[in-house]
Design a protein around this motif. Structure first.
Motif, PDB file in Angstrom:
ATOM      1  N   ILE A 204      -0.607   2.136   2.448  1.00  0.00           N
ATOM      2  CA  ILE A 204      -0.836   1.698   3.825  1.00  0.00           C
ATOM      3  C   ILE A 204      -2.218   1.081   4.047  1.00  0.00           C
ATOM      4  O   ILE A 204      -2.347   0.077   4.745  1.00  0.00           O
ATOM      5  CB  ILE A 204      -0.565   2.859   4.833  1.00  0.00           C
ATOM      6  CG1 ILE A 204      -0.804   2.422   6.284  1.00  0.00           C
ATOM      7  CG2 ILE A 204      -1.413   4.084   4.509  1.00  0.00           C
ATOM      8  CD1 ILE A 204       0.188   1.467   6.820  1.00  0.00           C
ATOM      9  N   ARG A 220       3.828   0.325   7.142  1.00  0.00           N
ATOM     10  CA  ARG A 220       3.151  -0.402   8.200  1.00  0.00           C
ATOM     11  C   ARG A 220       3.901  -0.258   9.532  1.00  0.00           C
ATOM     12  O   ARG A 220       3.310  -0.019  10.582  1.00  0.00           O
ATOM     13  CB  ARG A 220       3.085  -1.883   7.781  1.00  0.00           C
ATOM     14  CG  ARG A 220       2.609  -2.824   8.858  1.00  0.00           C
ATOM     15  CD  ARG A 220       1.183  -3.209   8.621  1.00  0.00           C
ATOM     16  NE  ARG A 220       0.520  -3.430   9.878  1.00  0.00           N
ATOM     17  CZ  ARG A 220      -0.178  -4.525  10.149  1.00  0.00           C
ATOM     18  NH1 ARG A 220      -0.301  -5.457   9.228  1.00  0.00           N
ATOM     19  NH2 ARG A 220      -0.769  -4.661  11.310  1.00  0.00           N
ATOM     20  N   TRP A 223       3.475   3.262  10.878  1.00  0.00           N
ATOM     21  CA  TRP A 223       2.118   3.365  11.420  1.00  0.00           C
ATOM     22  C   TRP A 223       2.092   2.850  12.842  1.00  0.00           C
ATOM     23  O   TRP A 223       1.615   3.504  13.767  1.00  0.00           O
ATOM     24  CB  TRP A 223       1.185   2.589  10.488  1.00  0.00           C
ATOM     25  CG  TRP A 223      -0.164   2.251  11.030  1.00  0.00           C
ATOM     26  CD1 TRP A 223      -0.560   1.066  11.579  1.00  0.00           C
ATOM     27  CD2 TRP A 223      -1.318   3.103  11.054  1.00  0.00           C
ATOM     28  NE1 TRP A 223      -1.866   1.106  11.939  1.00  0.00           N
ATOM     29  CE2 TRP A 223      -2.373   2.353  11.623  1.00  0.00           C
ATOM     30  CE3 TRP A 223      -1.571   4.415  10.656  1.00  0.00           C
ATOM     31  CZ2 TRP A 223      -3.660   2.857  11.790  1.00  0.00           C
ATOM     32  CZ3 TRP A 223      -2.851   4.914  10.831  1.00  0.00           C
ATOM     33  CH2 TRP A 223      -3.871   4.152  11.384  1.00  0.00           C
TER      34      TRP A 223
END
Ligand SMILES: Nc1ncnc2c1ncn2[C@@H]1O[C@H](COP(=O)(O)OP(=O)(O)O)[C@@H](O)[C@H]1O
Ligand SMILES: [Mg+2]
Lengths: 265, 333
Positions: A204, A220, A223
């Motif tokens: 990440i 991603r 996140w």
């Protein structure tokens, strides 16, 4: 009896430690089954709606696909590079090759945030920012040292007389590599490929720096999902992420066990 | 069996090998005849493996030259030399079956599959391993692995076969058995064998000629009989068989224990030495008697139990007799 007590304590300690290590990862499983619309533990009621959403959402599916492509490519590239490096260093083995080896292991040692900044600076002029190639290349640089380590470990137990025997029987360097050395270090190569895959699959930090719109990997998207809302689809994605990692691990173990078995029998 | 080779004589000319400043092989010259069974015999560290590795092409020659049938091979890489080799510890490919191990040399030479199969079958028969063709090396006993290594090295009919202590890992009884098989195979294939060992019995029983090595140099070369009967110095006499060393008129003579006659009655007219028995050890086929001679030396005598039934005891007075041709005069060193 102290030793018995000690070993019992040790065993219990090991289990507690294991639980401590895996629980945070396993939390995602019940959370992903909540019927609510926000991140929460389910209370007596379970639902698969977040998985349904995950597998019908075009965005999530595209992220799965992208992460898959990047991880598989990284694994293939890093395995080839790392294996060649390991064999080269093993062959010349001298004081200098140990220096070179230490240098090649740097990407593992340098804090990832620093690598990420370096990639970002470097990828701008090279036009690699926010592209498959850029991500694959960056992940390969991070993953190749892992392959170097696992293959070097295999080579350390390889009997150099086998190489001499192959040459003595008339085989060229290339034939010796393909027919004698590679089959003998297969377990190390498989392990390296797996580590490279996993590294890329859940990477990440570097990804955040060098991707933006056109490449949007699974970590991603998770996140972002966590930051912007508390949609439990993230938990479902986490479960799938873990599942695929475990599957990759199991496949590799089976393959390397099979190749070890074919030598023993 | 293997078609007799037209080639296979090897010339080693003033070859030395330096590791840094250490001379592991020191100015060795040797003419190895086509089809002969030549043994390099010497204690551990005498440079046998180093010399063999230079012949095989795995080590560069520091000084001198090595030639096959008078043509230098010093610059030919190992994989182009076409020499068979049986490695210490065999070095069989663990992931390949016995059949694939044996056929490896032909398969890397891209020979047709039918030819490889036929030739491997022939080799399997030669080493009596037909039933084991599809096994992996780890499923074989030490003796069987040794035979696979031999078949693999002979499969491409090399002019020269190099063997580095091939029986080192086998137990004593099996070793004698495999020695016979190895000699038989040598007779049948007609390949030049260069055999490294530190076991003097093995060297005596198998070789056409033996090269005795010490500290990287040759001490003596000859047939087993020549070396045993006519050693030129103490090292050879002591390394190949047992020997007593007798000083006489400032010269040193080697005298084999079995060439001495031992009489229990004292003051025999032809006695060369007299002394008292220190110990008697029974070995079944013979007994070994250690005598403290009157001149202060210690003499070892092997006597045939079957012909000499009278029992010797420690402390008995004895006379030692031998004929002139039994004692061999030695050079210094
Ligand atoms: N690669 C090497 N580097 C330095 N010394 C070596 C090397 N190989 C062998 N030697 C030395 O050369 C000598 C001869 O070794 P070797 O040929 O293996 O003896 P042998 O086979 O008769 O036991 C030994 O003293 C050994 O330590
Ligand atoms: Mg040796």
């Amino acid at each position: 009896m102290t030793s018995g007590l000690f070993s019992k304590f040790n065993r219990v300690g090991a289990w507690v430690l294991l639980l401590f290590l895996v629980t945070p990862a396993l939390i995602a499983i019940p959370v992903s089954l909540t019927p609510k619309r926000f991140l929460s533990m389910p209370k007596g009621e379970f639902s698969l709606r977040h998985f349904e959403k995950l597998f019908t959402s075009e965005e999530w599916l595209s992220s799965f696909f992208q992460s898959g492509v990047i991880a598989v490519s990284t694994s293939a590239l890093a395995t080839v590079l790392g294996t060649l490096c390991a064999i080269g260093l093993w062959r010349v083995s001298s004081r200098y090759s140990e220096l070179v080896r230490a240098f090649l292991l740097l990407p593992l040692i340098i804090p990832q945030i620093i690598s990420a900044m370096a990639f970002y600076r470097l990828w701008i002029p090279l036009g690699l920012l926010d592209s498959y190639a850029g991500l694959i290349l960056a992940h390969t640089i991070l993953a190749a040292p892992m392959v170097l380590i696992t293959v070097s470990a295999s080579l350390a137990t390889f009997d150099p007389k086998l190489e001499q025997a192959s040459k003595n029987l008339g085989a060229s360097n290339w034939t010796t590599m393909r027919r004698v050395i590679l089959p003998s270090i297969k377990p190390g190569v498989f392990a390296g490929a797996l580590f490279a895959f996993i590294l890329s699959w859940d990477e990440i930090v570097v990804t955040l720096f060098i991707s933006k719109f056109s490449v949007y990997t699974l970590p991603r998207r998770m996140w972002n999902g966590i930051r912007e809302n508390t949609d439990p689809t993230v938990a479902a994605a986490a479960v799938v992420l873990i599942a695929i990692t475990v599957i990759a691990f199991v496949i590799t173990s089976i393959m390397s066990r099979r190749s070890a078995k074919s030598q023993a029998q | 069996m293997a078609e007799p080779n037209q080639t296979g004589s090897l010339q080693v000319r003033n070859v030395s090998k330096l590791f840094g400043t250490f001379k592991a092989v020191n100015d060795i010259s040797l003419d190895i005849r086509k089809g002969e069974f030549l043994t390099l015999l010497g204690p551990s560290g005498s440079g046998k493996t180093t010399l063999l590795m230079m012949i095989a092409g795995f080590l560069d020659i520091s000084e001198g030259d090595i030639a096959l049938d008078e043509a230098s091979i010093a610059n030919v890489p190992a994989e182009k030399r076409n020499f068979g080799m049986v490695f210490q510890g065999y070095a069989l490919f663990p992931h390949m079956t016995v059949r694939d191990n044996i056929g490896y040399a032909l398969s890397v030479r891209k020979r047709p599959a039918a030819e490889i199969t036929a030739r491997v079958d022939e080799m399997l028969e030669l080493v009596q391993l037909q039933e084991f063709a599809d096994r992996k090396p780890a499923q074989l006993s030490g003796g069987q692995q040794q035979r696979v290594a031999l078949a693999r090295a002979l499969c491409f009919a090399p002019p020269v076969l190099l063997l580095d202590e091939p029986l080192g890992a086998l137990d004593k009884k099996l070793r004698v058995e495999v020695q016979e098989q190895l000699k038989d195979i040598h007779r049948r294939v007609g390949t030049t064998f260069i055999y490294v060992t530190h076991d003097q019995e093995e060297a005596l029983s198998m070789s056409d000629r033996i090269v005795i090595m010490r500290d990287g140099a040759i001490e003596q070369v000859g047939t087993p009989k020549e070396l045993y009967e006519r050693p030129i110095n103490q090292f050879t006499a002591g390394f190949l068989g047992k020997s007593n060393f007798i000083q006489h008129n400032g010269k040193t003579f080697a005298l084999r224990p079995e060439k001495i006659d031992l009489r229990a009655s004292a003051s025999h007219p032809d006695a060369r030495l007299s002394g008292t028995v220190r110990s008697v050890t029974y070995f079944g086929s013979m007994q070994r008697v250690i005598v403290d001679a009157s001149d202060g030396t210690e003499i070892e005598v092997d006597i045939d139990v079957w012909r000499n039934s009278e029992t010797l005891r420690e402390g008995d007075a004895v006379d030692l007799l031998w004929t002139d041709d039994a004692a061999v005069e030695l050079q210094m060193g």
